[in-house]
Design a protein around this motif. Structure first.
Motif, PDB file in Angstrom:
ATOM      1  N   ALA A 178      -5.055 -14.386  25.262  1.00 45.20           N
ATOM      2  CA  ALA A 178      -5.455 -14.982  26.539  1.00 45.20           C
ATOM      3  C   ALA A 178      -6.728 -15.810  26.425  1.00 45.20           C
ATOM      4  O   ALA A 178      -6.862 -16.852  27.076  1.00 45.20           O
ATOM      5  CB  ALA A 178      -5.636 -13.894  27.593  1.00 45.20           C
ATOM      6  N   GLU A 179      -7.672 -15.348  25.574  1.00 47.93           N
ATOM      7  CA  GLU A 179      -8.954 -16.042  25.494  1.00 47.93           C
ATOM      8  C   GLU A 179      -9.015 -17.092  24.395  1.00 47.93           C
ATOM      9  O   GLU A 179      -9.641 -18.148  24.593  1.00 47.93           O
ATOM     10  CB  GLU A 179     -10.079 -15.026  25.291  1.00 47.93           C
ATOM     11  N   TYR A 180      -8.368 -16.844  23.252  1.00 46.09           N
ATOM     12  CA  TYR A 180      -8.571 -17.716  22.106  1.00 46.09           C
ATOM     13  C   TYR A 180      -7.361 -18.551  21.703  1.00 46.09           C
ATOM     14  O   TYR A 180      -7.506 -19.543  20.996  1.00 46.09           O
ATOM     15  CB  TYR A 180      -9.038 -16.884  20.897  1.00 46.09           C
ATOM     16  N   ILE A 181      -6.182 -18.154  22.151  1.00 40.97           N
ATOM     17  CA  ILE A 181      -4.984 -18.912  21.784  1.00 40.97           C
ATOM     18  C   ILE A 181      -4.451 -19.694  22.983  1.00 40.97           C
ATOM     19  O   ILE A 181      -4.357 -20.929  22.957  1.00 40.97           O
ATOM     20  CB  ILE A 181      -3.893 -17.965  21.224  1.00 40.97           C
ATOM     21  N   LEU A 182      -4.122 -18.983  24.054  1.00 42.76           N
ATOM     22  CA  LEU A 182      -3.589 -19.642  25.247  1.00 42.76           C
ATOM     23  C   LEU A 182      -4.680 -20.255  26.121  1.00 42.76           C
ATOM     24  O   LEU A 182      -4.392 -21.118  26.949  1.00 42.76           O
ATOM     25  CB  LEU A 182      -2.777 -18.631  26.068  1.00 42.76           C
ATOM     26  N   ARG A 183      -5.925 -19.800  25.936  1.00 47.07           N
ATOM     27  CA  ARG A 183      -7.063 -20.294  26.720  1.00 47.07           C
ATOM     28  C   ARG A 183      -6.855 -20.107  28.218  1.00 47.07           C
ATOM     29  O   ARG A 183      -7.244 -20.951  29.026  1.00 47.07           O
ATOM     30  CB  ARG A 183      -7.306 -21.780  26.411  1.00 47.07           C
ATOM     31  N   TRP A 184      -6.227 -18.995  28.598  1.00 47.55           N
ATOM     32  CA  TRP A 184      -6.019 -18.701  30.019  1.00 47.55           C
ATOM     33  C   TRP A 184      -7.340 -18.399  30.710  1.00 47.55           C
ATOM     34  O   TRP A 184      -7.510 -18.699  31.884  1.00 47.55           O
ATOM     35  CB  TRP A 184      -5.075 -17.509  30.179  1.00 47.55           C
ATOM     36  N   VAL A 185      -8.249 -17.745  30.000  1.00 49.07           N
ATOM     37  CA  VAL A 185      -9.574 -17.444  30.540  1.00 49.07           C
ATOM     38  C   VAL A 185     -10.609 -17.839  29.493  1.00 49.07           C
ATOM     39  O   VAL A 185     -10.303 -17.912  28.304  1.00 49.07           O
ATOM     40  CB  VAL A 185      -9.716 -15.943  30.891  1.00 49.07           C
ATOM     41  N   PRO A 186     -11.859 -18.113  29.922  1.00 49.72           N
ATOM     42  CA  PRO A 186     -12.891 -18.502  28.961  1.00 49.72           C
ATOM     43  C   PRO A 186     -13.128 -17.430  27.908  1.00 49.72           C
ATOM     44  O   PRO A 186     -13.075 -16.230  28.193  1.00 49.72           O
ATOM     45  CB  PRO A 186     -14.134 -18.691  29.846  1.00 49.72           C
ATOM     46  N   ALA A 187     -13.384 -17.851  26.675  1.00 52.90           N
ATOM     47  CA  ALA A 187     -13.678 -16.918  25.593  1.00 52.90           C
ATOM     48  C   ALA A 187     -14.885 -16.068  25.956  1.00 52.90           C
ATOM     49  O   ALA A 187     -15.879 -16.568  26.482  1.00 52.90           O
ATOM     50  CB  ALA A 187     -13.939 -17.683  24.299  1.00 52.90           C
ATOM     51  N   GLY A 188     -14.799 -14.781  25.697  1.00 46.17           N
ATOM     52  CA  GLY A 188     -15.882 -13.868  26.007  1.00 46.17           C
ATOM     53  C   GLY A 188     -15.809 -13.257  27.389  1.00 46.17           C
ATOM     54  O   GLY A 188     -16.697 -12.477  27.772  1.00 46.17           O
ATOM     55  N   THR A 189     -14.761 -13.575  28.146  1.00 46.98           N
ATOM     56  CA  THR A 189     -14.630 -13.025  29.492  1.00 46.98           C
ATOM     57  C   THR A 189     -14.534 -11.505  29.462  1.00 46.98           C
ATOM     58  O   THR A 189     -15.096 -10.822  30.324  1.00 46.98           O
ATOM     59  CB  THR A 189     -13.386 -13.600  30.199  1.00 46.98           C
ATOM     60  N   HIS A 190     -13.823 -10.966  28.477  1.00 44.06           N
ATOM     61  CA  HIS A 190     -13.597  -9.524  28.423  1.00 44.06           C
ATOM     62  C   HIS A 190     -14.145  -8.899  27.145  1.00 44.06           C
ATOM     63  O   HIS A 190     -14.201  -9.547  26.094  1.00 44.06           O
ATOM     64  CB  HIS A 190     -12.094  -9.217  28.504  1.00 44.06           C
ATOM     65  N   ASP A 191     -14.532  -7.645  27.262  1.00 49.73           N
ATOM     66  CA  ASP A 191     -14.913  -6.813  26.134  1.00 49.73           C
ATOM     67  C   ASP A 191     -13.856  -5.719  26.029  1.00 49.73           C
ATOM     68  O   ASP A 191     -13.774  -4.852  26.902  1.00 49.73           O
ATOM     69  CB  ASP A 191     -16.306  -6.221  26.368  1.00 49.73           C
ATOM     70  N   TRP A 192     -13.046  -5.736  24.984  1.00 48.38           N
ATOM     71  CA  TRP A 192     -11.935  -4.784  24.855  1.00 48.38           C
ATOM     72  C   TRP A 192     -12.416  -3.345  24.930  1.00 48.38           C
ATOM     73  O   TRP A 192     -11.721  -2.472  25.465  1.00 48.38           O
ATOM     74  CB  TRP A 192     -11.193  -5.016  23.542  1.00 48.38           C
ATOM     75  N   ASN A 193     -13.611  -3.085  24.448  1.00 53.22           N
ATOM     76  CA  ASN A 193     -14.131  -1.719  24.468  1.00 53.22           C
ATOM     77  C   ASN A 193     -14.394  -1.211  25.877  1.00 53.22           C
ATOM     78  O   ASN A 193     -14.501  -0.001  26.091  1.00 53.22           O
ATOM     79  CB  ASN A 193     -15.424  -1.648  23.648  1.00 53.22           C
ATOM     80  N   LYS A 194     -14.493  -2.129  26.863  1.00 58.09           N
ATOM     81  CA  LYS A 194     -14.740  -1.726  28.245  1.00 58.09           C
ATOM     82  C   LYS A 194     -13.457  -1.634  29.059  1.00 58.09           C
ATOM     83  O   LYS A 194     -13.506  -1.287  30.241  1.00 58.09           O
ATOM     84  CB  LYS A 194     -15.719  -2.704  28.904  1.00 58.09           C
ATOM     85  N   PHE A 195     -12.305  -1.948  28.440  1.00 62.04           N
ATOM     86  CA  PHE A 195     -11.040  -1.761  29.142  1.00 62.04           C
ATOM     87  C   PHE A 195     -10.868  -0.265  29.421  1.00 62.04           C
ATOM     88  O   PHE A 195     -11.341   0.586  28.660  1.00 62.04           O
ATOM     89  CB  PHE A 195      -9.865  -2.275  28.308  1.00 62.04           C
ATOM     90  N   VAL A 196     -10.174   0.059  30.505  1.00 63.45           N
ATOM     91  CA  VAL A 196     -10.083   1.443  30.965  1.00 63.45           C
ATOM     92  C   VAL A 196      -8.634   1.898  31.046  1.00 63.45           C
ATOM     93  O   VAL A 196      -7.789   1.222  31.636  1.00 63.45           O
ATOM     94  CB  VAL A 196     -10.740   1.595  32.358  1.00 63.45           C
ATOM     95  N   GLN A 197      -8.357   3.053  30.474  1.00 62.89           N
ATOM     96  CA  GLN A 197      -7.020   3.619  30.517  1.00 62.89           C
ATOM     97  C   GLN A 197      -6.803   4.405  31.814  1.00 62.89           C
ATOM     98  O   GLN A 197      -7.754   4.996  32.338  1.00 62.89           O
ATOM     99  CB  GLN A 197      -6.805   4.543  29.313  1.00 62.89           C
ATOM    100  N   PRO A 198      -5.576   4.429  32.337  1.00 65.85           N
ATOM    101  CA  PRO A 198      -5.295   5.226  33.539  1.00 65.85           C
ATOM    102  C   PRO A 198      -5.675   6.690  33.359  1.00 65.85           C
ATOM    103  O   PRO A 198      -6.138   7.339  34.301  1.00 65.85           O
ATOM    104  CB  PRO A 198      -3.782   5.055  33.725  1.00 65.85           C
ATOM    105  N   SER A 199      -5.513   7.191  32.146  1.00 63.60           N
ATOM    106  CA  SER A 199      -5.835   8.593  31.875  1.00 63.60           C
ATOM    107  C   SER A 199      -7.335   8.863  31.951  1.00 63.60           C
ATOM    108  O   SER A 199      -7.762  10.020  32.000  1.00 63.60           O
ATOM    109  CB  SER A 199      -5.319   8.983  30.485  1.00 63.60           C
ATOM    110  N   GLU A 200      -8.145   7.809  31.941  1.00 60.03           N
ATOM    111  CA  GLU A 200      -9.587   7.967  32.085  1.00 60.03           C
ATOM    112  C   GLU A 200      -9.999   7.880  33.558  1.00 60.03           C
ATOM    113  O   GLU A 200     -10.956   8.535  33.984  1.00 60.03           O
ATOM    114  CB  GLU A 200     -10.316   6.904  31.270  1.00 60.03           C
ATOM    115  N   LEU A 201      -9.289   7.071  34.328  1.00 59.81           N
ATOM    116  CA  LEU A 201      -9.608   6.926  35.744  1.00 59.81           C
ATOM    117  C   LEU A 201      -9.304   8.204  36.519  1.00 59.81           C
ATOM    118  O   LEU A 201     -10.098   8.650  37.359  1.00 59.81           O
ATOM    119  CB  LEU A 201      -8.821   5.761  36.355  1.00 59.81           C
ATOM    120  N   ALA A 202      -8.120   8.783  36.263  1.00 57.51           N
ATOM    121  CA  ALA A 202      -7.655   9.930  37.047  1.00 57.51           C
ATOM    122  C   ALA A 202      -8.639  11.105  37.041  1.00 57.51           C
ATOM    123  O   ALA A 202      -9.024  11.595  38.113  1.00 57.51           O
ATOM    124  CB  ALA A 202      -6.275  10.361  36.580  1.00 57.51           C
TER     125      ALA A 202
END
Length: 275
Positions: free
Chosen positions: A206-230
């Motif tokens: 999304a960030e580096y190939i398709l360029r859907w969003v600007p590079a650096g928009t997301h930090d994969w380490n901050k993505f959240v799993q449903p099992s963490e939210l519950a």
């Protein structure tokens, strides 16, 4: 007309200043990450450009609106197919951005309060809503600011594509839980799952190939799993009721709801009665 673009931030700043000033001052105790707020504030004028940097959110929006509408109506026993299925309900949109979700919720009859940590973003959202003839209460604020002291509670609290950007997730979740009405309130969160599939698609592609969003928009380490939210929300008497994935259909070029939650997902939670 709906979808009307705002072309310059300077222009809407002047328009918004005539209507009113910033409602709440941000503090150092905020869960809003300063670098994240700055990143989105820098491109705030593009929120309503359907072919600009926020194009992915414009494409996602119909699915997001559908999920929120159907979830709230199902929980409260309302017909989602009426003209104003959310009529009279108090809804809080946390991290509202330019108001892409706030506006359709308002059109469906909800009394919407929308907050964001970015002042420029709130100016854009407020001015666009006024241009559309919509009455939405916009505030430059964070949920923990609203949750401090005496505060209102809402039939539904929605926060989409936000939790992956906050600096203190447990505190953020505690605040949005506090703002959800006990007994019959609904909390809806949307974010990106932390999986190898999301690393490949939501980050690299999304960030580096398709360029859907600007590079650096997301930090994969901050993505959240449903099992963490519950479990984090259960501490606040909030229990999970539904999780659905948002899946991209490359043939039709649209997003749809489905059971695959490995990349994007929407999760609904119910607030129990306070004891």
């Amino acid at each position: 007309m709906p979808g009307r673009r705002i072309h310059t931030l300077n222009k809407i700043r002047v328009q918004a200043s005539e209507k009113g000033k910033r409602d709440v001052q941000l503090t150092s105790a905020s869960t809003a990450a300063e670098d994240e707020v700055s990143r989105f504030s820098a491109i705030a004028e593009e929120w309503w450009d359907e072919n600009g940097k926020f194009r992915p959110l414009h494409l996602l929006n119909p699915v997001r609106v559908q999920f929120v509408r159907d979830t709230v109506c199902n929980h409260l026993g309302r017909n989602p197919n009426t003209i104003k299925p959310l009529s009279g309900l108090k809804i809080l949109d946390v991290g509202c951005g330019g108001g892409l979700l706030s506006e359709p919720l308002s059109r469906m009859g909800a009394r919407v309060t929308a907050i964001d940590a970015g002042e420029e973003t709130i100016v854009v959202a407020k001015t666009h809503a006024e241009q559309m003839g919509l009455s939405i209460e916009f505030q430059c604020a964070t949920p923990e600011q609203l949750a401090s002291g005496d505060h209102a509670v809402y039939d539904c609290v929605v926060s989409l594509e936000v939790v992956e950007h906050v600096s203190d997730l447990p505190r953020f979740l505690g605040a949005v839980s506090e703002l959800t009405a006990p007994g019959n309130g609904v909390l809806i969160l949307g974010t990106i799952n932390r999986t190898f599939k999301s690393l490949a698609l939501a980050k690299v592609a999304a960030e580096y190939i398709l360029r859907w969003v600007p590079a650096g928009t997301h930090d994969w380490n901050k993505f959240v799993q449903p099992s963490e939210l519950a479990p984090a929300l259960k501490k606040h008497n909030v229990s999970i009721s539904d999780v659905q994935g948002i899946i991209y259909d490359p043939v039709r070029g649209i997003w749809r709801l489905g059971r695959d939650t490995a990349v994007n997902y929407l999760a609904a939670f119910k607030k129990g009665t306070n004891v």
